[in-house]
Design a protein around this motif. Structure first.
Motif, PDB file in Angstrom:
ATOM      1  N   PRO A  73      30.921  40.602  85.692  1.00 49.79           N
ATOM      2  CA  PRO A  73      32.379  40.958  86.301  1.00 49.79           C
ATOM      3  C   PRO A  73      31.657  42.523  86.311  1.00 49.79           C
ATOM      4  O   PRO A  73      32.638  43.405  87.431  1.00 49.79           O
ATOM      5  N   ASP A  74      31.358  43.555  86.132  1.00 47.50           N
ATOM      6  CA  ASP A  74      31.741  45.173  85.929  1.00 47.50           C
ATOM      7  C   ASP A  74      30.580  45.388  85.430  1.00 47.50           C
ATOM      8  O   ASP A  74      29.133  44.391  84.774  1.00 47.50           O
ATOM      9  N   GLU A  75      30.156  46.736  85.413  1.00 47.21           N
ATOM     10  CA  GLU A  75      28.288  47.273  85.408  1.00 47.21           C
ATOM     11  C   GLU A  75      28.054  47.375  83.618  1.00 47.21           C
ATOM     12  O   GLU A  75      27.121  46.667  83.512  1.00 47.21           O
ATOM     13  N   ARG A  76      28.559  47.475  82.609  1.00 44.07           N
ATOM     14  CA  ARG A  76      28.586  47.546  81.311  1.00 44.07           C
ATOM     15  C   ARG A  76      27.777  45.867  81.052  1.00 44.07           C
ATOM     16  O   ARG A  76      27.510  45.683  80.649  1.00 44.07           O
ATOM     17  N   ALA A  77      28.741  44.060  81.595  1.00 44.44           N
ATOM     18  CA  ALA A  77      28.153  43.467  81.025  1.00 44.44           C
ATOM     19  C   ALA A  77      27.021  43.391  82.254  1.00 44.44           C
ATOM     20  O   ALA A  77      26.254  42.795  81.021  1.00 44.44           O
ATOM     21  N   LEU A  78      26.756  43.991  83.106  1.00 41.88           N
ATOM     22  CA  LEU A  78      25.686  43.789  83.877  1.00 41.88           C
ATOM     23  C   LEU A  78      24.338  44.151  83.363  1.00 41.88           C
ATOM     24  O   LEU A  78      23.859  43.845  82.281  1.00 41.88           O
ATOM     25  N   ASP A  79      24.574  45.666  82.268  1.00 39.41           N
ATOM     26  CA  ASP A  79      23.513  45.902  81.402  1.00 39.41           C
ATOM     27  C   ASP A  79      23.648  45.066  79.988  1.00 39.41           C
ATOM     28  O   ASP A  79      22.664  44.841  79.880  1.00 39.41           O
ATOM     29  N   HIS A  80      24.584  45.211  78.909  1.00 42.69           N
ATOM     30  CA  HIS A  80      24.223  44.021  78.610  1.00 42.69           C
ATOM     31  C   HIS A  80      23.463  43.060  78.387  1.00 42.69           C
ATOM     32  O   HIS A  80      22.542  42.348  77.987  1.00 42.69           O
ATOM     33  N   THR A  81      23.982  42.405  80.379  1.00 37.90           N
ATOM     34  CA  THR A  81      23.244  41.053  80.206  1.00 37.90           C
ATOM     35  C   THR A  81      21.646  40.782  80.308  1.00 37.90           C
ATOM     36  O   THR A  81      21.226  40.442  79.775  1.00 37.90           O
ATOM     37  N   ILE A  82      21.068  42.333  80.787  1.00 37.95           N
ATOM     38  CA  ILE A  82      20.194  42.771  80.997  1.00 37.95           C
ATOM     39  C   ILE A  82      19.030  42.458  79.941  1.00 37.95           C
ATOM     40  O   ILE A  82      18.117  41.657  79.362  1.00 37.95           O
ATOM     41  N   SER A  83      19.776  43.144  78.915  1.00 41.17           N
ATOM     42  CA  SER A  83      19.355  43.861  77.706  1.00 41.17           C
ATOM     43  C   SER A  83      19.345  42.197  77.364  1.00 41.17           C
ATOM     44  O   SER A  83      17.696  42.303  75.938  1.00 41.17           O
ATOM     45  N   HIS A  84      20.343  41.545  76.830  1.00 41.86           N
ATOM     46  CA  HIS A  84      20.292  40.579  76.057  1.00 41.86           C
ATOM     47  C   HIS A  84      18.850  39.300  76.457  1.00 41.86           C
ATOM     48  O   HIS A  84      18.544  39.040  75.631  1.00 41.86           O
ATOM     49  N   GLU A  85      18.734  39.163  77.591  1.00 45.84           N
ATOM     50  CA  GLU A  85      17.535  38.589  78.549  1.00 45.84           C
ATOM     51  C   GLU A  85      16.462  38.755  77.939  1.00 45.84           C
ATOM     52  O   GLU A  85      15.938  38.039  77.653  1.00 45.84           O
ATOM     53  N   LEU A  86      16.635  40.540  78.008  1.00 46.55           N
ATOM     54  CA  LEU A  86      14.634  41.109  77.555  1.00 46.55           C
ATOM     55  C   LEU A  86      14.760  40.201  75.961  1.00 46.55           C
ATOM     56  O   LEU A  86      13.502  40.828  75.631  1.00 46.55           O
ATOM     57  N   VAL A  87      15.871  40.618  75.197  1.00 52.53           N
ATOM     58  CA  VAL A  87      15.941  40.848  74.056  1.00 52.53           C
ATOM     59  C   VAL A  87      15.007  39.710  73.549  1.00 52.53           C
ATOM     60  O   VAL A  87      14.230  39.372  72.645  1.00 52.53           O
ATOM     61  N   HIS A  88      15.507  37.873  74.611  1.00 50.85           N
ATOM     62  CA  HIS A  88      15.076  37.109  74.237  1.00 50.85           C
ATOM     63  C   HIS A  88      13.305  37.077  74.782  1.00 50.85           C
ATOM     64  O   HIS A  88      13.018  36.102  73.177  1.00 50.85           O
ATOM     65  N   LEU A  89      13.591  37.709  75.612  1.00 49.20           N
ATOM     66  CA  LEU A  89      11.940  37.480  75.597  1.00 49.20           C
ATOM     67  C   LEU A  89      11.443  38.458  74.786  1.00 49.20           C
ATOM     68  O   LEU A  89      10.035  37.274  74.219  1.00 49.20           O
ATOM     69  N   ARG A  90      11.385  39.520  74.337  1.00 50.93           N
ATOM     70  CA  ARG A  90      10.477  40.171  73.123  1.00 50.93           C
ATOM     71  C   ARG A  90      10.792  39.813  71.201  1.00 50.93           C
ATOM     72  O   ARG A  90       9.559  39.589  71.099  1.00 50.93           O
ATOM     73  N   PHE A  91      12.306  39.143  71.324  1.00 56.04           N
ATOM     74  CA  PHE A  91      12.477  38.256  69.831  1.00 56.04           C
ATOM     75  C   PHE A  91      12.107  36.617  70.719  1.00 56.04           C
ATOM     76  O   PHE A  91      14.154  36.204  69.679  1.00 56.04           O
ATOM     77  N   PRO A  92      11.561  35.526  70.836  1.00 57.16           N
ATOM     78  CA  PRO A  92      11.835  34.657  71.360  1.00 57.16           C
ATOM     79  C   PRO A  92      12.253  33.972  69.198  1.00 57.16           C
ATOM     80  O   PRO A  92      12.959  32.563  69.657  1.00 57.16           O
TER      81      PRO A  92
END
Length: 126
Positions: A73-92
């Motif tokens: 829906p917005d920029e804040r949710a976009l930032d959170h989603t990007i960091s969330h998915e990258l944390v999955h890659l770093r800490f599987p």
């Protein structure tokens, strides 16, 4: 949100910034369900036809991330989603929970992580 060239560039820049903070290689980023379905089935198996339901999906084995721009829906949710998915890659090994959410917030605030190193096994032989 509507995916235009400026938003695409902004997402790729954020992925680069957050990846460097997490000390991981920058993943390939898919931004539409059409791109997900265009990938070989072996790569996107598991979350191929259901990816459209989520804000984002990480494909760990292939260093690939899907950010569902249409659903966010917005920029804040976009930032959170990007960091969330990258944390999955770093800490599987982490599942969603307090520690996972804390790491996601730390990435958004600018914390940098040292590169991953395997622990040294203690030498018990004498």
């Amino acid at each position: 949100m509507r995916l235009d060239p400026d938003l695409r560039l902004s997402i790729l820049e954020k992925v680069g910034i957050y990846s460097s903070r997490l000390a991981i290689s920058e993943p390939r980023v898919l931004m539409s369900t059409k791109e997900v379905l265009g990938m070989p089935k072996e790569i996107t198996s598991g979350r191929r036809t259901t990816a459209y339901k989520y804000y984002g999906v990480s494909y760990l084995l292939h260093n690939l991330v899907f950010i569902n721009v249409k659903k966010i829906p917005d920029e804040r949710a976009l930032d959170h989603t990007i960091s969330h998915e990258l944390v999955h890659l770093r800490f599987p090994y982490l599942s969603h929970g307090k520690r996972f959410n804390k790491l996601t917030r730390q990435v958004l605030r600018g914390k940098t992580f040292s590169p991953y190193q395997k622990r040294k096994q203690p030498n018990f032989s004498r």
